[in-house]
Design a protein around this motif. Sequence first.
Motif, PDB file in Angstrom:
ATOM      1  N   LYS A 286       0.825  -1.201   0.000  1.00 52.06           N
ATOM      2  CA  LYS A 286       0.000   0.000   0.000  1.00 52.06           C
ATOM      3  C   LYS A 286       0.864   1.258   0.000  1.00 52.06           C
ATOM      4  O   LYS A 286       0.579   2.237  -0.706  1.00 52.06           O
ATOM      5  CB  LYS A 286      -0.907  -0.020   1.236  1.00 52.06           C
ATOM      6  N   HIS A 287       1.941   1.229   0.758  1.00 51.15           N
ATOM      7  CA  HIS A 287       2.809   2.406   0.868  1.00 51.15           C
ATOM      8  C   HIS A 287       3.539   2.711  -0.430  1.00 51.15           C
ATOM      9  O   HIS A 287       3.770   3.877  -0.770  1.00 51.15           O
ATOM     10  CB  HIS A 287       3.837   2.193   1.992  1.00 51.15           C
ATOM     11  N   VAL A 288       3.912   1.663  -1.176  1.00 51.94           N
ATOM     12  CA  VAL A 288       4.714   1.876  -2.378  1.00 51.94           C
ATOM     13  C   VAL A 288       3.857   2.255  -3.586  1.00 51.94           C
ATOM     14  O   VAL A 288       4.387   2.586  -4.648  1.00 51.94           O
ATOM     15  CB  VAL A 288       5.554   0.607  -2.667  1.00 51.94           C
ATOM     16  N   GLU A 289       2.518   2.222  -3.437  1.00 57.58           N
ATOM     17  CA  GLU A 289       1.622   2.550  -4.549  1.00 57.58           C
ATOM     18  C   GLU A 289       1.848   3.951  -5.101  1.00 57.58           C
ATOM     19  O   GLU A 289       1.632   4.202  -6.281  1.00 57.58           O
ATOM     20  CB  GLU A 289       0.157   2.419  -4.101  1.00 57.58           C
ATOM     21  N   THR A 290       2.255   4.865  -4.233  1.00 55.86           N
ATOM     22  CA  THR A 290       2.412   6.267  -4.671  1.00 55.86           C
ATOM     23  C   THR A 290       3.667   6.478  -5.494  1.00 55.86           C
ATOM     24  O   THR A 290       3.835   7.545  -6.093  1.00 55.86           O
ATOM     25  CB  THR A 290       2.434   7.189  -3.449  1.00 55.86           C
ATOM     26  N   ASN A 291       4.547   5.506  -5.541  1.00 53.20           N
ATOM     27  CA  ASN A 291       5.757   5.618  -6.359  1.00 53.20           C
ATOM     28  C   ASN A 291       5.357   5.610  -7.840  1.00 53.20           C
ATOM     29  O   ASN A 291       4.652   4.701  -8.280  1.00 53.20           O
ATOM     30  CB  ASN A 291       6.695   4.452  -6.058  1.00 53.20           C
ATOM     31  N   PRO A 292       5.774   6.601  -8.640  1.00 53.77           N
ATOM     32  CA  PRO A 292       5.374   6.656 -10.054  1.00 53.77           C
ATOM     33  C   PRO A 292       5.729   5.395 -10.841  1.00 53.77           C
ATOM     34  O   PRO A 292       5.095   5.084 -11.851  1.00 53.77           O
ATOM     35  CB  PRO A 292       6.128   7.876 -10.585  1.00 53.77           C
ATOM     36  N   ALA A 293       6.755   4.669 -10.378  1.00 57.29           N
ATOM     37  CA  ALA A 293       7.201   3.473 -11.107  1.00 57.29           C
ATOM     38  C   ALA A 293       6.394   2.236 -10.722  1.00 57.29           C
ATOM     39  O   ALA A 293       6.597   1.159 -11.298  1.00 57.29           O
ATOM     40  CB  ALA A 293       8.688   3.220 -10.838  1.00 57.29           C
ATOM     41  N   PHE A 294       5.504   2.366  -9.767  1.00 61.67           N
ATOM     42  CA  PHE A 294       4.780   1.206  -9.225  1.00 61.67           C
ATOM     43  C   PHE A 294       4.009   0.427 -10.301  1.00 61.67           C
ATOM     44  O   PHE A 294       4.215  -0.784 -10.440  1.00 61.67           O
ATOM     45  CB  PHE A 294       3.839   1.665  -8.107  1.00 61.67           C
ATOM     46  N   PRO A 295       3.137   1.049 -11.099  1.00 57.44           N
ATOM     47  CA  PRO A 295       2.352   0.248 -12.046  1.00 57.44           C
ATOM     48  C   PRO A 295       3.215  -0.425 -13.111  1.00 57.44           C
ATOM     49  O   PRO A 295       2.977  -1.588 -13.460  1.00 57.44           O
ATOM     50  CB  PRO A 295       1.384   1.264 -12.659  1.00 57.44           C
ATOM     51  N   LEU A 296       4.211   0.286 -13.633  1.00 61.17           N
ATOM     52  CA  LEU A 296       5.061  -0.305 -14.668  1.00 61.17           C
ATOM     53  C   LEU A 296       5.892  -1.448 -14.095  1.00 61.17           C
ATOM     54  O   LEU A 296       6.122  -2.469 -14.770  1.00 61.17           O
ATOM     55  CB  LEU A 296       5.967   0.770 -15.274  1.00 61.17           C
ATOM     56  N   SER A 297       6.317  -1.313 -12.843  1.00 57.27           N
ATOM     57  CA  SER A 297       7.081  -2.391 -12.200  1.00 57.27           C
ATOM     58  C   SER A 297       6.223  -3.642 -12.054  1.00 57.27           C
ATOM     59  O   SER A 297       6.701  -4.763 -12.295  1.00 57.27           O
ATOM     60  CB  SER A 297       7.577  -1.934 -10.823  1.00 57.27           C
ATOM     61  N   LEU A 298       4.965  -3.471 -11.665  1.00 55.28           N
ATOM     62  CA  LEU A 298       4.063  -4.625 -11.573  1.00 55.28           C
ATOM     63  C   LEU A 298       3.884  -5.290 -12.932  1.00 55.28           C
ATOM     64  O   LEU A 298       3.870  -6.524 -13.045  1.00 55.28           O
ATOM     65  CB  LEU A 298       2.709  -4.189 -11.027  1.00 55.28           C
ATOM     66  N   ALA A 299       3.739  -4.477 -13.972  1.00 53.06           N
ATOM     67  CA  ALA A 299       3.584  -5.024 -15.322  1.00 53.06           C
ATOM     68  C   ALA A 299       4.819  -5.811 -15.733  1.00 53.06           C
ATOM     69  O   ALA A 299       4.722  -6.892 -16.335  1.00 53.06           O
ATOM     70  CB  ALA A 299       3.305  -3.902 -16.306  1.00 53.06           C
ATOM     71  N   ASN A 300       5.992  -5.277 -15.405  1.00 53.33           N
ATOM     72  CA  ASN A 300       7.240  -5.973 -15.762  1.00 53.33           C
ATOM     73  C   ASN A 300       7.380  -7.281 -14.999  1.00 53.33           C
ATOM     74  O   ASN A 300       7.848  -8.287 -15.544  1.00 53.33           O
ATOM     75  CB  ASN A 300       8.446  -5.065 -15.485  1.00 53.33           C
ATOM     76  N   ILE A 301       7.003  -7.277 -13.716  1.00 56.94           N
ATOM     77  CA  ILE A 301       7.062  -8.514 -12.924  1.00 56.94           C
ATOM     78  C   ILE A 301       6.140  -9.560 -13.537  1.00 56.94           C
ATOM     79  O   ILE A 301       6.500 -10.738 -13.662  1.00 56.94           O
ATOM     80  CB  ILE A 301       6.673  -8.224 -11.457  1.00 56.94           C
ATOM     81  N   GLY A 302       4.939  -9.139 -13.927  1.00 53.60           N
ATOM     82  CA  GLY A 302       4.014 -10.068 -14.559  1.00 53.60           C
ATOM     83  C   GLY A 302       4.554 -10.645 -15.852  1.00 53.60           C
ATOM     84  O   GLY A 302       4.186 -11.751 -16.248  1.00 53.60           O
ATOM     85  N   SER A 303       5.461  -9.929 -16.510  1.00 55.28           N
ATOM     86  CA  SER A 303       5.980 -10.366 -17.808  1.00 55.28           C
ATOM     87  C   SER A 303       7.168 -11.300 -17.689  1.00 55.28           C
ATOM     88  O   SER A 303       7.519 -11.978 -18.664  1.00 55.28           O
ATOM     89  CB  SER A 303       6.388  -9.136 -18.638  1.00 55.28           C
TER      90      SER A 303
END
Length: 1023
Positions: free
Chosen positions: A28-45
């Motif tokens: 929850k805390h790291v959600e505000t990091n601008p890189a958060f969504p792209l990092s999740l996408a990369n992990i999924g890949s």
Amino acid sequence: MEDQLVQVLANTQLAAEGPRKQAELDLKHVETNPAFPLSLANIGSHSSIALEVRQAALLNLRLFIERNWSGESDEGPVIPISDAVKEQMRPVVLDLALGSEDDRKIKTAASYVVGKIANVDFPDHWPTLLPTLLNVIATGTDGQLHGALKVLSDLVGDCLSDDQFFTMARSIVEVVYNVALNESRKPILRALAVSVFRGCFDLFDIVKDDHPEEVKGFAQEALAGWFEFFLQIMKVPLPPHDGSSNNQPESWNGIVALKLQVVKCLLKIRNVFSNMLLPRVSEFFDAAWEELSLLEGPHEHMYIENDAQGRLEDSDGLPYTLDFLVLEELDFLKECLKASPVQKKLEAQLDAYAAAHETPWVLNLMRVATSYARIPREDEDLWEIDSGLYLAEETSVSANYTPRTACGDLVIKLGEWQKQRALEGLFAYTKTLFIGEATSWRRQEAALFLLNMLVSDFLDCDKPVSEEIVQAYLELVNYTINAAEPLLRARGYLVGGLLVQCSKIAAGLFDRTVDAITSGDSDLVQLACIKAAEGFIRSNNVDRSSQAKVVGAVSQWIQGKDMTEVAESDDTLVTLAETLRAAINLDMSIAVSTEVPALDLLFLIAKHGATNWQTTMLICETFEDVVQTMRDASSYQALCAKVLPTLTGAFDVANVTEDNPLVTFATELMASLTQYGSTPLPPGFVAASLPKLTRLLMESGEGEVLRPGAESVKYLLSHDHQQVFSYHDENGRTGLEVCLHIIDRLLGPEIEDNAASEVGGLAAELVLAAGPERLGPFLPQLLQAVANRLATARAAPFIQSLILVFARLSLDSVQDVVEFLSTIQIEGQNGLQVVLSKWLENSVSFAGYDEIRQNVIALSKLYSLGDARVAQTMVKGDLIVPVSNRIMTRSRTKQTPDQYTIIPAPLKILKVLVEELMSASGIQSAAVAAAAAAAEFADEDDGEDGWEDDPDTVDLSFGGTKTDLMGFLESSNMRNRDDEAQTYLTEFFLKSARDNTADFKNWYEALTEEEKSKLNQLANEQA
């Protein structure tokens, strides 16, 4: 950041609660990091990362996008995502969804993410998405095809607007058609393609209204090819099953899924383009019937003889087990029986034979239905453990729609069409199952189950069942109730309880049925007999002496059980309550009997089933019926002597400050007991009940307790205010003071509007009962408190309750009401301004005929008073409709709230009374009904559509259905004709116009043209 996120996501999968909760907080805390969504996408890949971590990344990414991608949220502030990040993410998640990776779960999760993004960005910010998908579907590998079809399915279901679909429909349908026809593709992918095509019909259903000719032409062209494909797939046989395994062979999964989607698609076409299906419906009917006949053996082996796993879906939500396929084909068969070509063909065969029971297709249909209506092994095992589940099926409250219940629906449909001949055909086949020793009990039970369903429908529709049929079935029932198998015995008793409602010749089974409630060692049979006993009583074919016998048998059954265990089955409690209710209804005087414990048993069931709304509702309704039949003083006093200690005892043992279902139930019964009480009440009634009610109303915060509790005190006042006012509590307070304290608490800000919605009725009753003399200085204080709470009230029932205090006072003392309100201040405003504004704004939404009449009379007196202070009070008038072509989203609606004209109160009163006049006359209800009928007629195709009636079920996935339902909800607030209110208002308007009451002519000129027209019409009718 990605390495850190991988560890955090892995920790969210831990079994240990402490580390898991901490990981969730870190995420929850790291959600505000601008890189958060792209990092999740990369992990999924990353294929090198653990599968469960990748799934967790994509799940959290989907939730993050759902909340934040659009930049707007109804759930609070959003986390901004830059356009640059969005540009990077779109190709990443789309590549993952369309990639060649074999793991379907990852591709499905990625497609959900794409769908959430497309919901916001397509087509304006992602115009290439649909062309890319169509290209991959046409040329991609199986892995790529799966992802593309999944994304396209989401796009069709959630993202495409009507206009976008209309322009792209041909390309979408063509590309999925090619996949469906391609035998080199996996059957499960072909099934997914058919599923996408099926999803297109939701949009077809919407756009066909705006583009009828274009859509009809396109659908006819497209369906010609699809129909050939559908018929071909339905005729494809399943691979041989050697029976070595009890479960479905894996090789069947894909083809079963494909067949299933084909049948689902045909059912969808039946609802959207029924006439296009009509020319070929006989072919599809024959194919479905033939396949059902072929599948009897495998279905029996897997689900009747063995406990094969059924009701399975893959990760894309595609069902693929045989029980699902059978279910859909049975439903399709039922729908086909409504089509005129099928009916004509079958009728011709019927006419060729002397009787229905000699017609081959009738006997074959009954054979197929009986085969699939047999009790599955899984259900049989469950019912042995929990007989309440058996009752759930019998009372049709089970959430499971199975082949067994589908067969019942199929036979019911045949009965609606062929009536008595359906019964004759079913009996002819059933009789063959009871000849010789070879037939299994399961087929016998299934045939009688179908009779149960068919006769129940006949009874519901008031259709007769011939005595010959009843007599013929009685022989079979006598056989089954002596059978060794409990499920067959139970079915025999249940059939007997139905047949007696058709003919008294079955009444001879009553004694055996009641005796079986307490004999034998099968709980299931005993419960079936309790259920059947209700049928015997409702038939009116048993005498009143049976009342005590049934209650005694149920009492003996309950005494032999642990009610804590019995209460675990809601259906058992409901069955017990229904049978006792039927017995009590034979002769209500049993309620006060000291020898037959009918009410005591109901209260015992309620004590253990207070959390079950259906049980408590049944018992509350039964108790209300009992109280209403004992209106004379002696009967009512006897009833009170029996039940009052039980009700007040429930309040003594409970903590009333908690949400206690037993307290809620007892309070509702108390409200019924007081509402229909004698006048005056029995001596000591107030002293026994008011202290308990006072404790409830002064300590509880639950609306379910406060509402009926306040009603009870109101009824005490209405029936016997003298006894209330002569009462003194342990502190020496009079009944009047006690009532004032209760009202003061309920009007307080700590009580929610909905919880306090009955306080207005209580306050009004107290004012009328006590009068100004007895209330003295308390009256203005009470009215001030009511007015103060009215100013902040928001819930409609609560507002109505408070307004009616002033409305009822206005019936006799309207001048005093205006004087009082003019002298008080509410939050810095004049009391008359506050109360009149709320009163007139909410009058049109009042509920209850008596309440509406009181309000109408009060408003007419307020108008006729002609008081200058009322005339100077400005209130909301008509809604100002903005002129705009923009679609009003929720956020725009918040920014531009509704605006109204501001008009004098007398004018608003006349507007409200004109509206009430039309409601009381029933014109509005008739107009709404006529409009609905016209809309239904206009929606039908020209000429006879060839289908017997509308579908039995409402498909909530249809766009058109959703629109129709919303329209119905908006127009459902209608009233029936109210002659008393109409007569009063007619005289009021005629007299006001004749005498120019309160300057009526000038106010009339300020009405709208529509309102004037209504009054002119009234004047002309009375001329």
